[in-house]
Design an enzyme around this catalytic site. Structure first.
Site, PDB file in Angstrom:
ATOM      1  N   SER A  47     -27.522  -8.865   9.587  1.00  0.00           N
ATOM      2  CA  SER A  47     -26.694  -9.487   8.505  1.00  0.00           C
ATOM      3  C   SER A  47     -27.641  -9.827   7.359  1.00  0.00           C
ATOM      4  O   SER A  47     -28.652 -10.682   7.615  1.00  0.00           O
ATOM      5  CB  SER A  47     -26.034 -10.704   9.305  1.00  0.00           C
ATOM      6  OG  SER A  47     -25.024 -11.269   8.552  1.00  0.00           O
ATOM      7  N   GLY A  79     -28.287  -2.637  10.351  1.00  0.00           N
ATOM      8  CA  GLY A  79     -29.215  -3.550   9.634  1.00  0.00           C
ATOM      9  C   GLY A  79     -28.607  -4.914   9.982  1.00  0.00           C
ATOM     10  O   GLY A  79     -27.547  -5.070  10.173  1.00  0.00           O
ATOM     11  N   ARG A 103     -26.518 -15.568  13.071  1.00  0.00           N
ATOM     12  CA  ARG A 103     -27.041 -14.229  12.695  1.00  0.00           C
ATOM     13  C   ARG A 103     -28.360 -13.987  12.686  1.00  0.00           C
ATOM     14  O   ARG A 103     -29.027 -12.846  12.971  1.00  0.00           O
ATOM     15  CB  ARG A 103     -26.376 -14.076  11.327  1.00  0.00           C
ATOM     16  CG  ARG A 103     -24.908 -13.654  11.218  1.00  0.00           C
ATOM     17  CD  ARG A 103     -24.125 -14.008   9.868  1.00  0.00           C
ATOM     18  NE  ARG A 103     -22.491 -13.853  10.212  1.00  0.00           N
ATOM     19  CZ  ARG A 103     -21.808 -12.704   9.848  1.00  0.00           C
ATOM     20  NH1 ARG A 103     -22.725 -11.634   9.302  1.00  0.00           N
ATOM     21  NH2 ARG A 103     -20.696 -12.492  10.187  1.00  0.00           N
ATOM     22  N   ARG A 117     -26.254 -15.916  -0.473  1.00  0.00           N
ATOM     23  CA  ARG A 117     -24.818 -15.265  -0.491  1.00  0.00           C
ATOM     24  C   ARG A 117     -23.706 -16.333  -0.125  1.00  0.00           C
ATOM     25  O   ARG A 117     -22.716 -16.167  -0.619  1.00  0.00           O
ATOM     26  CB  ARG A 117     -24.826 -14.222   0.763  1.00  0.00           C
ATOM     27  CG  ARG A 117     -23.475 -13.248   0.872  1.00  0.00           C
ATOM     28  CD  ARG A 117     -23.652 -12.194   1.600  1.00  0.00           C
ATOM     29  NE  ARG A 117     -23.217 -12.453   2.974  1.00  0.00           N
ATOM     30  CZ  ARG A 117     -23.469 -11.580   4.034  1.00  0.00           C
ATOM     31  NH1 ARG A 117     -23.582 -10.407   3.891  1.00  0.00           N
ATOM     32  NH2 ARG A 117     -23.157 -11.848   5.414  1.00  0.00           N
ATOM     33  N   VAL A 145     -29.119  -8.323   5.071  1.00  0.00           N
ATOM     34  CA  VAL A 145     -30.404  -7.277   4.594  1.00  0.00           C
ATOM     35  C   VAL A 145     -29.936  -6.626   3.333  1.00  0.00           C
ATOM     36  O   VAL A 145     -30.806  -6.017   2.658  1.00  0.00           O
ATOM     37  CB  VAL A 145     -30.677  -6.361   6.066  1.00  0.00           C
ATOM     38  CG1 VAL A 145     -29.655  -5.340   6.056  1.00  0.00           C
ATOM     39  CG2 VAL A 145     -31.992  -5.946   5.751  1.00  0.00           C
ATOM     40  N   GLY A 146     -28.715  -6.433   3.159  1.00  0.00           N
ATOM     41  CA  GLY A 146     -28.328  -5.575   1.841  1.00  0.00           C
ATOM     42  C   GLY A 146     -27.692  -4.397   2.161  1.00  0.00           C
ATOM     43  O   GLY A 146     -27.610  -3.484   1.257  1.00  0.00           O
ATOM     44  N   LYS A 147     -27.065  -4.145   3.459  1.00  0.00           N
ATOM     45  CA  LYS A 147     -26.359  -3.090   3.703  1.00  0.00           C
ATOM     46  C   LYS A 147     -25.099  -2.678   2.591  1.00  0.00           C
ATOM     47  O   LYS A 147     -24.887  -1.903   2.168  1.00  0.00           O
ATOM     48  CB  LYS A 147     -25.546  -2.810   5.194  1.00  0.00           C
ATOM     49  CG  LYS A 147     -26.956  -3.042   6.302  1.00  0.00           C
ATOM     50  CD  LYS A 147     -26.137  -3.245   7.589  1.00  0.00           C
ATOM     51  CE  LYS A 147     -25.325  -4.327   7.778  1.00  0.00           C
ATOM     52  NZ  LYS A 147     -25.769  -5.581   7.687  1.00  0.00           N
ATOM     53  N   GLY A 148     -24.236  -3.742   2.846  1.00  0.00           N
ATOM     54  CA  GLY A 148     -23.387  -3.603   1.854  1.00  0.00           C
ATOM     55  C   GLY A 148     -23.421  -3.438   0.400  1.00  0.00           C
ATOM     56  O   GLY A 148     -22.685  -2.528  -0.318  1.00  0.00           O
ATOM     57  N   ARG A 161     -13.866 -13.155   4.227  1.00  0.00           N
ATOM     58  CA  ARG A 161     -14.222 -13.909   3.284  1.00  0.00           C
ATOM     59  C   ARG A 161     -13.732 -13.890   2.062  1.00  0.00           C
ATOM     60  O   ARG A 161     -12.898 -12.968   1.558  1.00  0.00           O
ATOM     61  CB  ARG A 161     -15.865 -13.396   2.971  1.00  0.00           C
ATOM     62  CG  ARG A 161     -16.684 -13.289   4.387  1.00  0.00           C
ATOM     63  CD  ARG A 161     -18.062 -12.592   3.927  1.00  0.00           C
ATOM     64  NE  ARG A 161     -18.731 -12.533   5.128  1.00  0.00           N
ATOM     65  CZ  ARG A 161     -19.735 -11.476   5.358  1.00  0.00           C
ATOM     66  NH1 ARG A 161     -19.804 -10.734   4.478  1.00  0.00           N
ATOM     67  NH2 ARG A 161     -20.470 -11.412   6.389  1.00  0.00           N
TER      68      ARG A 161
HETATM   69  N1  LIG Z   1     -20.019  -1.707  15.998  1.00  0.00           N
HETATM   70  C1  LIG Z   1     -19.607  -2.095  14.888  1.00  0.00           C
HETATM   71  N2  LIG Z   1     -20.218  -2.873  13.911  1.00  0.00           N
HETATM   72  C2  LIG Z   1     -19.782  -3.094  12.710  1.00  0.00           C
HETATM   73  C3  LIG Z   1     -18.521  -2.397  12.285  1.00  0.00           C
HETATM   74  N3  LIG Z   1     -18.326  -2.865  11.345  1.00  0.00           N
HETATM   75  C4  LIG Z   1     -19.150  -3.901  10.934  1.00  0.00           C
HETATM   76  N4  LIG Z   1     -20.003  -4.006  11.772  1.00  0.00           N
HETATM   77  C5  LIG Z   1     -21.420  -4.780  11.851  1.00  0.00           C
HETATM   78  O1  LIG Z   1     -20.836  -6.092  12.365  1.00  0.00           O
HETATM   79  C6  LIG Z   1     -22.084  -6.723  11.863  1.00  0.00           C
HETATM   80  C7  LIG Z   1     -21.305  -8.103  10.942  1.00  0.00           C
HETATM   81  O2  LIG Z   1     -20.723  -7.558   9.746  1.00  0.00           O
HETATM   82  P1  LIG Z   1     -20.200  -8.487   8.727  1.00  0.00           P
HETATM   83  O3  LIG Z   1     -19.295  -9.611   9.550  1.00  0.00           O
HETATM   84  O4  LIG Z   1     -19.274  -7.939   7.628  1.00  0.00           O
HETATM   85  O5  LIG Z   1     -21.370  -9.285   8.223  1.00  0.00           O
HETATM   86  P2  LIG Z   1     -22.706  -8.696   7.347  1.00  0.00           P
HETATM   87  O6  LIG Z   1     -23.498  -7.763   8.013  1.00  0.00           O
HETATM   88  O7  LIG Z   1     -23.649 -10.226   7.183  1.00  0.00           O
HETATM   89  O8  LIG Z   1     -22.031  -8.308   5.954  1.00  0.00           O
HETATM   90  C8  LIG Z   1     -22.677  -6.081  10.902  1.00  0.00           C
HETATM   91  O9  LIG Z   1     -23.967  -5.783  11.455  1.00  0.00           O
HETATM   92  C9  LIG Z   1     -22.073  -4.830  10.748  1.00  0.00           C
HETATM   93  O10 LIG Z   1     -22.927  -3.710  10.309  1.00  0.00           O
HETATM   94  C10 LIG Z   1     -18.035  -1.662  13.303  1.00  0.00           C
HETATM   95  O11 LIG Z   1     -16.829  -0.855  12.774  1.00  0.00           O
HETATM   96  N5  LIG Z   1     -18.401  -1.503  14.399  1.00  0.00           N
HETATM   97  N1  LIG Z   2     -33.438  -6.414  -2.279  1.00  0.00           N
HETATM   98  C1  LIG Z   2     -32.675  -7.380  -2.355  1.00  0.00           C
HETATM   99  N2  LIG Z   2     -33.454  -8.473  -2.897  1.00  0.00           N
HETATM  100  C2  LIG Z   2     -32.737  -9.481  -2.959  1.00  0.00           C
HETATM  101  N3  LIG Z   2     -31.391  -9.841  -2.605  1.00  0.00           N
HETATM  102  C3  LIG Z   2     -30.815  -8.865  -2.068  1.00  0.00           C
HETATM  103  C4  LIG Z   2     -31.514  -7.593  -1.792  1.00  0.00           C
HETATM  104  N4  LIG Z   2     -30.527  -6.934  -1.286  1.00  0.00           N
HETATM  105  C5  LIG Z   2     -29.367  -7.466  -1.129  1.00  0.00           C
HETATM  106  N5  LIG Z   2     -29.598  -8.591  -1.913  1.00  0.00           N
HETATM  107  C6  LIG Z   2     -28.717  -9.726  -1.802  1.00  0.00           C
HETATM  108  O1  LIG Z   2     -28.677 -10.214  -0.202  1.00  0.00           O
HETATM  109  C7  LIG Z   2     -27.200 -10.695   0.053  1.00  0.00           C
HETATM  110  C8  LIG Z   2     -26.772 -10.102   1.650  1.00  0.00           C
HETATM  111  O2  LIG Z   2     -26.726  -8.492   1.011  1.00  0.00           O
HETATM  112  P1  LIG Z   2     -25.431  -7.829   1.591  1.00  0.00           P
HETATM  113  O3  LIG Z   2     -25.269  -6.575   1.068  1.00  0.00           O
HETATM  114  O4  LIG Z   2     -24.090  -8.589   1.731  1.00  0.00           O
HETATM  115  O5  LIG Z   2     -26.082  -7.701   3.137  1.00  0.00           O
HETATM  116  P2  LIG Z   2     -25.564  -6.995   4.555  1.00  0.00           P
HETATM  117  O6  LIG Z   2     -24.221  -6.363   4.036  1.00  0.00           O
HETATM  118  O7  LIG Z   2     -26.488  -6.393   5.082  1.00  0.00           O
HETATM  119  O8  LIG Z   2     -25.102  -8.243   5.524  1.00  0.00           O
HETATM  120  C9  LIG Z   2     -26.529 -10.435  -1.195  1.00  0.00           C
HETATM  121  O9  LIG Z   2     -25.995 -11.731  -1.821  1.00  0.00           O
HETATM  122  C10 LIG Z   2     -26.924  -9.271  -1.777  1.00  0.00           C
HETATM  123  O10 LIG Z   2     -26.888  -9.655  -3.444  1.00  0.00           O
END
Ligand SMILES: Nc1nc2c(ncn2[C@@H]2O[C@H](COP(=O)(O)OP(=O)(O)O)[C@@H](O)[C@H]2O)c(=O)[nH]1
Ligand SMILES: Nc1ncnc2c1ncn2[C@@H]1O[C@H](COP(=O)(O)OP(=O)(O)O)[C@@H](O)[C@H]1O
Length: 392
Positions: free
Chosen positions: A147, A145, A284, A273, A149-152, A178
Site C-alpha cells: 500500500s 505491491g 498497512r 496521501r 508504493v504507487g501502483k494506482g 475514500r
Molecule cells: N487479491 C486482491 N487484492 C486486491 C484486489 N483489489 C485490490 N487489491 C489489493 O488490496 C490492497 C489494498 O488496496 P486499497 O485498499 O485500494 O489500498 P492501496 O493499496 O493503499 O491503494 C492492495 O494491495 C491492492 O492491490 C482484488 O481484487 N484482489
Molecule cells: N515515485 C513516487 N515518488 C513520490 N510519490 C509517489 C511516487 N509514486 C507515487 N507517489 C505518491 O504516493 C502516494 C501513494 O501512491 P498510490 O498510487 O496511491 O499507491 P498504491 O496504489 O500503491 O497504494 C500517492 O499520493 C502518490 O501520488
C-alpha cells in the site's frame, strides 16, 4: 521519384508477379513486391536512406512513374528477406523471414480508411504500417505491491496515456470508499455478506482478505475489459497474484511487483496521501514488510520495478510492456510468432499457410487465421489466430 530502383527493374524482368506474391533472390538482401490494381508495391531496403526503416516504393503502371510514399506508423526494421501477400485491395501482409519472434508479422495498409483519411489530410500518397499480434497474446497485467508504493498512480498514468489500449479490472471490496473514489470505477464497493455469497457462487477469479477487508476480482470484471478489446490490468495483492498464478484455468498474465525505495519513503507516501487513519497506516506498513519479501522472492513475479522516481519507474514499466518513446502508437509486448527462416506462403480465403522449406526441416506448416483480425493502423492489428500443423 520517377526513377526506377535497379532492383525492381531486375524483378520485373524476372516476371515473378504470378499470384500477387513475389520475391527476388539475392544472396545478401531480398526485396519483395506485390501488385494491387495498377500499382506495384516494392518492400525492401531502407526507407529514404534510413537504415532503421524498411523501404516502400510504388510503381504506377498508368503513369509509368515511381514514387516513395509517406510512411506512417512505426514499421518493421529491415531484415534480410521478406514475404508479402495481398490480403485485399487495402492491405498487404508482410512476413519477415527468420526475424525475432515478436516482430515477424506486419501489415502494410495501402488503402485502409486511416490511410485514405491521412492521404486527404496530408494531400500526398500515404501508406501505413501496423504490426500483427496474436489474438491471445495480449496478456493481462497483474500489478502488486505494498500500500502506498504507487501502483494506482502508475496504472492511472498508463490508462491516461493509452486509453484505448488498457482497461482496468474493477475489483470488489468491502472497505469503505475514500473521498474521490467512485463506485464502479475504482472499486465495486460491496457488503461482506453479498461478496461472500458471490464467492461461494464461483463468481470470482480470486479473492483475499487484505488489511482486514475482503478484495476480489470477479470474472465479469475481467470479461468486461477483454470484451472491449483492451488489455486488462489487475491491481491485486500478493495472495491474489499467487492464486491467479496457481490456477491453470486462470489468466495467463504478466506479473509485476512494485517495490518502494525504502520503508521510510513508503510511510511518507502513505501519510502524504492522507487517505488512511493512523491505525490503518500502521497495519498497512506492518503488512508491507511481508508483502515486499514475498514479492521479491516468491517466484510469482517475473518483474520487480522500483518506484523511486515516478517518471523513471513509469518509463521502465512501459519498456517492460514493449511501449517505448520511439513507438508511441504501437502498443504492447506480446508473445511472438516464430516463423521458419525458409518458407513459402499461400493464401486460402482468410487463412495464410506458411510451409516450412529447406533441407533440415520437418516440413511443418504454420496457419495464420486472419478471419478475426481487428485494429490496424494507427496501432496494432490484433486477433491473429495461429496454429502449427506438424507433418507426421
Ligand atoms: N487479491 C486482491 N487484492 C486486491 C484486489 N483489489 C485490490 N487489491 C489489493 O488490496 C490492497 C489494498 O488496496 P486499497 O485498499 O485500494 O489500498 P492501496 O493499496 O493503499 O491503494 C492492495 O494491495 C491492492 O492491490 C482484488 O481484487 N484482489
Ligand atoms: N515515485 C513516487 N515518488 C513520490 N510519490 C509517489 C511516487 N509514486 C507515487 N507517489 C505518491 O504516493 C502516494 C501513494 O501512491 P498510490 O498510487 O496511491 O499507491 P498504491 O496504489 O500503491 O497504494 C500517492 O499520493 C502518490 O501520488
Amino acid at each position: 521519384m520517377g526513377e526506377a530502383p535497379a532492383f525492381f527493374v531486375d524483378h520485373l524482368e524476372n516476371g515473378q508477379h504470378t499470384n500477387g506474391f513475389g520475391e527476388k533472390t539475392e544472396p545478401e538482401h531480398r526485396d519483395t513486391s506485390v501488385q494491387i490494381g495498377d500499382r506495384s508495391y516494392v518492400i525492401g531496403g531502407n526507407h529514404e536512406g534510413n537504415p532503421l526503416f524498411l523501404g516502400v516504393q510504388i510503381h504506377d503502371k498508368t503513369t509509368n512513374k515511381w514514387f516513395t510514399p509517406t510512411v506512417l506508423g512505426t514499421g518493421p526494421k529491415p531484415c534480410k528477406a521478406y514475404s508479402a501477400i495481398v490480403l485485399n485491395e487495402s492491405r498487404i501482409l508482410v512476413i519477415k523471414k527468420g526475424s525475432a519472434s515478436d516482430d515477424s508479422i506486419w501489415f502494410l495498409e495501402v488503402n485502409s480508411p486511416f490511410v485514405r483519411e491521412q492521404r486527404e489530410l496530408l494531400g500526398k500518397e500515404v501508406v501505413a504500417w501496423s504490426k500483427g499480434v496474436r489474438g491471445n497474446a495480449e496478456k493481462p497485467i497483474v500489478i502488486s505491491g505494498p500500500s502506498g508504493v504507487g501502483k494506482g498512480t502508475l496504472i492511472a498514468m498508463l490508462m491516461k496515456e493509452f486509453p484505448s489500449m488498457f482497461g482496468f479490472s474493477v475489483s470488489h471490496t468491502t472497505r469503505s470508499p475514500r473521498c474521490m473514489e467512485e463506485n464502479g470505477v475504482h472499486y465495486h464497493f460491496t457488503d461482506r455478506t453479498v461478496m461472500e455469497k458471490e464467492i461461494n457462487d464461483e463468481k470470482f477469479l480470486e479473492y483475499a482478505s487484505v488489511h482486514g477487508n475482503l478484495y476480489g476480482t470477479s470474472i465479469e470484471s475481467v470479461e468486461v475489459v477483454t470484451d472491449s478489446g483492451k488489455r486488462c490490468i489487475l491491481d491485486i495483492d500478493v495472495q491474489g497474484a499467487r492464486s491467479v498464478k496457481a490456477k491453470a484455468s486462470s489468466l495467463d498474465a504478466i506479473f509485476i511487483f512494485i517495490c518502494p525505495p525504502s520503508m521510510k519513503e513508503l510511510e511518507d507516501r502513505l501519510r502524504a496521501r492522507g487517505t488512511e487513519t493512523e491505525e490503518q497506516i500502521k497495519k498497512r506498513l506492518r503488512n508491507a514488510e511481508a508483502e515486499i519479501k514475498d514479492g521479491e522472492s516468491s517466484g510469482i513475479f517475473e518483474h520487480v520495478l522500483y518506484n523511486e522516481n515516478l517518471e523513471e519507474c513509469y518509463k521502465n514499466l512501459k519498456n517492460l510492456l514493449g511501449i517505448n518513446d520511439d513507438s508511441p502508437v504501437n502498443g504492447v509486448e506480446v508473445e511472438g510468432i516464430n516463423l521458419p527462416k525458409e518458407h513459402t506462403v499461400t493464401k486460402m480465403e482468410d487463412k495464410i499457410l506458411i510451409q516450412e522449406t529447406g533441407e533440415a526441416t520437418k516440413n511443418n506448416m504454420i496457419v495464420l487465421d486472419l478471419s478475426s483480425i481487428n485494429g490496424g493502423a494507427p496501432g496494432r492489428t490484433r486477433g491473429i489466430v495461429l496454429d502449427t500443423v506438424k507433418s507426421s
